[in-house]
Structure formats: C-alpha cells, structure tokens
Design a protein around this motif. Sequence first.
Motif, short mmCIF file in Angstrom:
data_model
loop_
_atom_site.label_atom_id
_atom_site.label_comp_id
_atom_site.label_asym_id
_atom_site.label_seq_id
_atom_site.Cartn_x
_atom_site.Cartn_y
_atom_site.Cartn_z
N LYS A 22 0.83 -1.20 0.00
CA LYS A 22 0.00 0.00 0.00
C LYS A 22 0.87 1.26 0.00
O LYS A 22 0.60 2.22 -0.71
N THR A 23 1.92 1.23 0.79
CA THR A 23 2.85 2.36 0.82
C THR A 23 3.51 2.52 -0.54
O THR A 23 3.68 3.62 -1.04
N GLU A 24 3.82 1.39 -1.17
CA GLU A 24 4.42 1.42 -2.50
C GLU A 24 3.45 2.02 -3.51
O GLU A 24 3.86 2.83 -4.36
N GLU A 25 2.18 1.67 -3.43
CA GLU A 25 1.17 2.22 -4.34
C GLU A 25 1.06 3.74 -4.20
O GLU A 25 1.01 4.47 -5.20
N VAL A 26 1.01 4.22 -2.98
CA VAL A 26 0.91 5.66 -2.72
C VAL A 26 2.16 6.37 -3.22
O VAL A 26 2.09 7.41 -3.88
N THR A 27 3.32 5.79 -2.95
CA THR A 27 4.59 6.38 -3.38
C THR A 27 4.65 6.44 -4.90
O THR A 27 5.02 7.48 -5.48
N ASP A 28 4.27 5.36 -5.58
CA ASP A 28 4.27 5.34 -7.04
C ASP A 28 3.32 6.40 -7.60
O ASP A 28 3.63 7.06 -8.59
N TYR A 29 2.16 6.56 -6.98
CA TYR A 29 1.19 7.55 -7.43
C TYR A 29 1.79 8.96 -7.33
O TYR A 29 1.68 9.76 -8.27
N ILE A 30 2.41 9.26 -6.21
CA ILE A 30 3.02 10.58 -6.03
C ILE A 30 4.13 10.80 -7.05
O ILE A 30 4.22 11.87 -7.66
N LEU A 31 4.95 9.79 -7.28
CA LEU A 31 6.02 9.91 -8.28
C LEU A 31 5.45 10.23 -9.66
O LEU A 31 5.98 11.08 -10.38
N GLU A 32 4.37 9.56 -10.02
CA GLU A 32 3.73 9.81 -11.31
C GLU A 32 3.19 11.24 -11.40
O GLU A 32 3.32 11.89 -12.44
N GLU A 33 2.59 11.71 -10.32
CA GLU A 33 2.00 13.05 -10.31
C GLU A 33 3.04 14.16 -10.43
O GLU A 33 2.79 15.17 -11.07
N ILE A 34 4.18 13.98 -9.79
CA ILE A 34 5.18 15.06 -9.79
C ILE A 34 6.22 14.92 -10.89
O ILE A 34 7.00 15.85 -11.15
N ASN A 35 6.23 13.79 -11.57
CA ASN A 35 7.23 13.54 -12.60
C ASN A 35 7.21 14.56 -13.73
O ASN A 35 8.22 14.81 -14.37
N GLY A 36 6.08 15.18 -13.98
CA GLY A 36 5.96 16.14 -15.07
C GLY A 36 6.46 17.55 -14.75
O GLY A 36 6.45 18.42 -15.61
N ILE A 37 6.87 17.78 -13.52
CA ILE A 37 7.36 19.12 -13.15
C ILE A 37 8.69 19.37 -13.84
O ILE A 37 9.64 18.59 -13.69
N GLU A 38 8.75 20.44 -14.63
CA GLU A 38 9.90 20.74 -15.48
C GLU A 38 11.25 20.74 -14.77
O GLU A 38 12.26 20.29 -15.30
N GLU A 39 11.27 21.29 -13.59
CA GLU A 39 12.54 21.49 -12.88
C GLU A 39 13.16 20.21 -12.34
O GLU A 39 14.32 20.19 -11.94
N ILE A 40 12.39 19.13 -12.31
CA ILE A 40 12.89 17.88 -11.73
C ILE A 40 13.84 17.18 -12.70
O ILE A 40 13.53 16.96 -13.86
N ASP A 41 15.00 16.84 -12.17
CA ASP A 41 16.02 16.12 -12.95
C ASP A 41 15.99 14.63 -12.60
O ASP A 41 15.96 13.78 -13.47
N VAL A 42 15.99 14.32 -11.28
CA VAL A 42 16.05 12.93 -10.81
C VAL A 42 15.05 12.73 -9.68
O VAL A 42 14.95 13.57 -8.78
N LEU A 43 14.33 11.63 -9.74
CA LEU A 43 13.43 11.21 -8.66
C LEU A 43 13.89 9.86 -8.14
O LEU A 43 14.20 8.96 -8.93
N SER A 44 13.93 9.70 -6.83
CA SER A 44 14.20 8.37 -6.26
C SER A 44 13.33 8.20 -5.03
O SER A 44 12.95 9.17 -4.38
N ALA A 45 13.01 6.95 -4.72
CA ALA A 45 12.16 6.67 -3.57
C ALA A 45 12.72 5.51 -2.77
O ALA A 45 13.29 4.57 -3.32
N GLU A 46 12.53 5.61 -1.47
CA GLU A 46 12.92 4.54 -0.55
C GLU A 46 11.72 4.27 0.35
O GLU A 46 11.18 5.19 0.97
N ILE A 47 11.30 3.02 0.40
CA ILE A 47 10.15 2.65 1.21
C ILE A 47 10.60 1.76 2.35
O ILE A 47 11.39 0.85 2.17
N GLY A 48 10.09 2.05 3.53
CA GLY A 48 10.40 1.23 4.70
C GLY A 48 11.20 2.00 5.72
O GLY A 48 11.95 2.91 5.39
N GLY A 49 11.01 1.61 6.96
CA GLY A 49 11.69 2.29 8.05
C GLY A 49 12.78 1.43 8.65
O GLY A 49 12.90 1.32 9.85
N GLY A 50 13.54 0.78 7.86
CA GLY A 50 14.60 -0.09 8.35
C GLY A 50 14.71 -1.30 7.46
O GLY A 50 14.15 -1.35 6.39
#
Length: 86
Positions: A22-50
């Motif tokens: 579920k956390t992965e789904e939410v994270t992927d959704y956010i990545l998709e939504e912000i990916n189109g912002i012109e100023e972004i060069d690189v996006l990376s995500a880390e899921i989990g607290g340890g």
Amino acid sequence: PASDEGQINLSIEMETGTPFYKTEEVTDYILEEINGIEEIDVLSAEIGGGMMFFGGSGEAATITILLHDDRDRTSFEVSDEIVSIY
C-alpha cells in the motif's frame, strides 16, 4: 536565510500497520503526479523504516527530488507546487 540546495526530500507517513504494498502504491502515485514538473532532474524513492527482514516497517517512504541546476524557479517554489498537489 535559507539556501536553495536544488534538492527536495518528501516524507510519506502511513498509518501504523499499513502493508508495504500500500505504501508502495501511494509512493508510485506521487512519483507519477510530480514527474511532469519541469525542474525535476532525478526522482528516487525509498520505502520502509529499516531493514524489512529484521522487523522494518513499510509504513513510511522518502522521495528524494533533485532539480536541474539551470532552472527558473527555486527549490522552495517547486516544493510549494508539490505540496499544492496534495
């Protein structure tokens, strides 16, 4: 005064007990939504607290956003746009 470092860190906190997928789904959704912002060069995500194998949780994620050096808006302005999406 705050400085423009060209990097934005976005923290996602889910409810206690949220499954990893579920956390992965939410994270992927956010990545998709912000990916189109012109100023972004690189996006990376880390899921989990340890380390998941040693009791780490999937209830949190961090998205790291690196911005192009040559951009018209500051990291603060881009951050404001990201926040306004949600």
